[in-house]
Design a protein around this motif. Structure first.
Motif, mmCIF file in Angstrom:
data_model
loop_
_atom_site.group_PDB
_atom_site.id
_atom_site.type_symbol
_atom_site.label_atom_id
_atom_site.label_comp_id
_atom_site.label_asym_id
_atom_site.label_seq_id
_atom_site.Cartn_x
_atom_site.Cartn_y
_atom_site.Cartn_z
ATOM 1 N N TYR A 100 0.852 -1.190 0.000
ATOM 2 C CA TYR A 100 0.000 0.000 0.000
ATOM 3 C C TYR A 100 0.888 1.241 0.000
ATOM 4 C CZ TYR A 100 0.789 0.614 5.063
ATOM 5 O OH TYR A 100 1.351 0.803 6.295
ATOM 6 N N PRO A 101 0.381 2.370 -0.473
ATOM 7 C CA PRO A 101 1.239 3.544 -0.682
ATOM 8 C C PRO A 101 1.575 4.275 0.609
ATOM 9 C CG PRO A 101 -1.027 4.052 -1.274
ATOM 10 C CD PRO A 101 -0.993 2.586 -0.952
ATOM 11 N N PRO A 135 4.295 -1.076 3.405
ATOM 12 C CA PRO A 135 4.136 0.268 2.828
ATOM 13 C C PRO A 135 5.304 0.571 1.904
ATOM 14 C CG PRO A 135 4.989 0.440 5.051
ATOM 15 C CD PRO A 135 4.751 -1.030 4.806
ATOM 16 N N VAL A 136 5.033 1.198 0.764
ATOM 17 C CA VAL A 136 6.096 1.531 -0.202
ATOM 18 C C VAL A 136 5.906 2.965 -0.673
ATOM 19 C CG1 VAL A 136 6.362 -0.863 -0.963
ATOM 20 C CG2 VAL A 136 4.767 0.646 -2.166
ATOM 21 N N ALA A 137 7.023 3.621 -0.980
ATOM 22 C CA ALA A 137 6.978 5.005 -1.449
ATOM 23 C C ALA A 137 7.278 5.122 -2.930
ATOM 24 C CB ALA A 137 7.965 5.867 -0.655
ATOM 25 N N THR A 138 7.892 4.104 -3.540
ATOM 26 C CA THR A 138 8.244 4.146 -4.958
ATOM 27 C C THR A 138 7.937 2.801 -5.599
ATOM 28 O OG1 THR A 138 10.522 3.367 -4.675
ATOM 29 C CG2 THR A 138 10.136 5.757 -4.453
ATOM 30 N N LEU A 139 7.925 2.787 -6.910
ATOM 31 C CA LEU A 139 7.684 1.537 -7.627
ATOM 32 C C LEU A 139 8.812 0.550 -7.368
ATOM 33 C CD1 LEU A 139 5.753 0.115 -9.562
ATOM 34 C CD2 LEU A 139 7.040 1.093 -11.472
ATOM 35 N N GLU A 140 10.027 1.041 -7.288
ATOM 36 C CA GLU A 140 11.158 0.152 -7.026
ATOM 37 C C GLU A 140 11.038 -0.486 -5.643
ATOM 38 O OE1 GLU A 140 14.271 -2.115 -7.879
ATOM 39 O OE2 GLU A 140 13.274 -0.735 -9.275
#
Length: 293
Positions: free
Chosen positions: A193-194, A222-227
């Motif tokens: 999730y963003p 939780p992730v902040a970028t596509l990578e």
């Protein structure tokens, strides 16, 4: 001296023929003669030597031509630039897209450049977890964002293209052996999730909080970028829907992409700040609409 009189003087100084000057400027020969006589009276000296066979500049005329020519070109250049800017033909326009999505609007960019060759187009990447930040900060003039967007300070233009989602999983994940998956399958696994200011209603159109039957879809890393998302997915602990354009641009040993039956379809449209619409923005939207049509 009126600008038209300057134009007549410079044209005659180049043509050295009253008839050709009149034809070039689309005025009568009498108008050319009258203008030159008025200028000579105002200056107090002859600008041209006239005979029945030839017309040539006097030394005074040569001096005046040298001074007026550069100024006239500067004035006309300034007027042309002002007209171009008023028509949205010059300046800089910054377009924001997700990941490699500038490739999906290549035809729009080409048409815009053909119509407005004096305008510089700049491309910036929009992070999916913060789709509105660049717009609101003025770093991006137009963003190509998925819908819906219901922000009072933003204007949404016409839909330009769509994108299907695929499911990104690790090669050793239980779903990796399948040819395709269903949205219902997401209820059995955690999804990323963003970690950003994207509104919940916008993310809902990408990754719903429940399956079509109403089963909750559990949040994982939780992730902040596509990578960051790909790194988390590669561990095998989470999965995530990913836009097919981003998936197609990546070949990774730690990720497998699976088609999703009945998955969401992302619909993209240009978005800009309300109250800050410019001629360049209108020109871009017009090019986008014409290309889509």
């Amino acid at each position: 001296m009126e600008l038209r009189d300057v134009e007549i003087f410079l044209a005659l100084a180049e043509e050295l023929h009253f008839g050709r000057t009149a034809e070039r400027l689309r005025v009568s020969q009498a108008r050319v003669s009258q203008s030159i006589k008025q200028q000579e009276r105002r200056i107090g000296g002859a600008l041209f030597e006239r005979t029945s066979r030839s017309v040539r500049l006097t030394p005074l005329g040569e001096q005046l031509r040298a001074r007026l020519d550069a100024g006239y070109r500067e004035i006309m250049g300034g007027l042309e630039e002002a007209v171009a800017a008023a028509r949205g033909q010059s300046g800089t326009l910054t377009i924001g897209t997700f990941d490699t999505h500038h490739q999906e609007i290549a035809a729009v960019l080409d048409l815009f450049r053909q119509r407005h060759p004096r305008c510089e187009l700049r491309m910036r990447e929009v992070p999916p977890v913060d789709p509105f930040g660049g717009l609101r900060a003025g770093r991006v003039d137009v963003g190509l964002l998925w819908q819906p967007i219901r922000e009072p300070d933003l204007v949404v233009g016409p839909e330009l293209y769509t994108e299907r989602l695929v499911l990104a999983v690790a090669p050793g994940h239980p779903l990796a052996a399948r040819d395709r998956v269903e949205m219902e399958d997401l209820a059995d696994h955690q999804v990323v999730y963003p970690d950003g200011p994207i509104p919940d209603y916008v993310w809902e159109s990408h990754t719903p909080s429940v399956t079509p039957s109403g089963r909750p879809i559990k949040r994982g890393a939780p992730v902040a970028t596509l990578e960051e998302a790909f790194t988390a997915i590669g561990t095998g602990r989470v999965v995530s829907p990913i836009g097919e354009f981003s998936a197609a641009s990546r070949v990774r040993r730690d990720i497998t992409f699976l088609p999703i039956n009945n998955g969401p379809i992302l619909r993209y449209a240009p978005v800009w700040r309300s109250g800050s619409e410019t001629a360049l923005i209108r020109a871009f939207v017009e090019a986008a609409t014409d290309t889509a049509g």
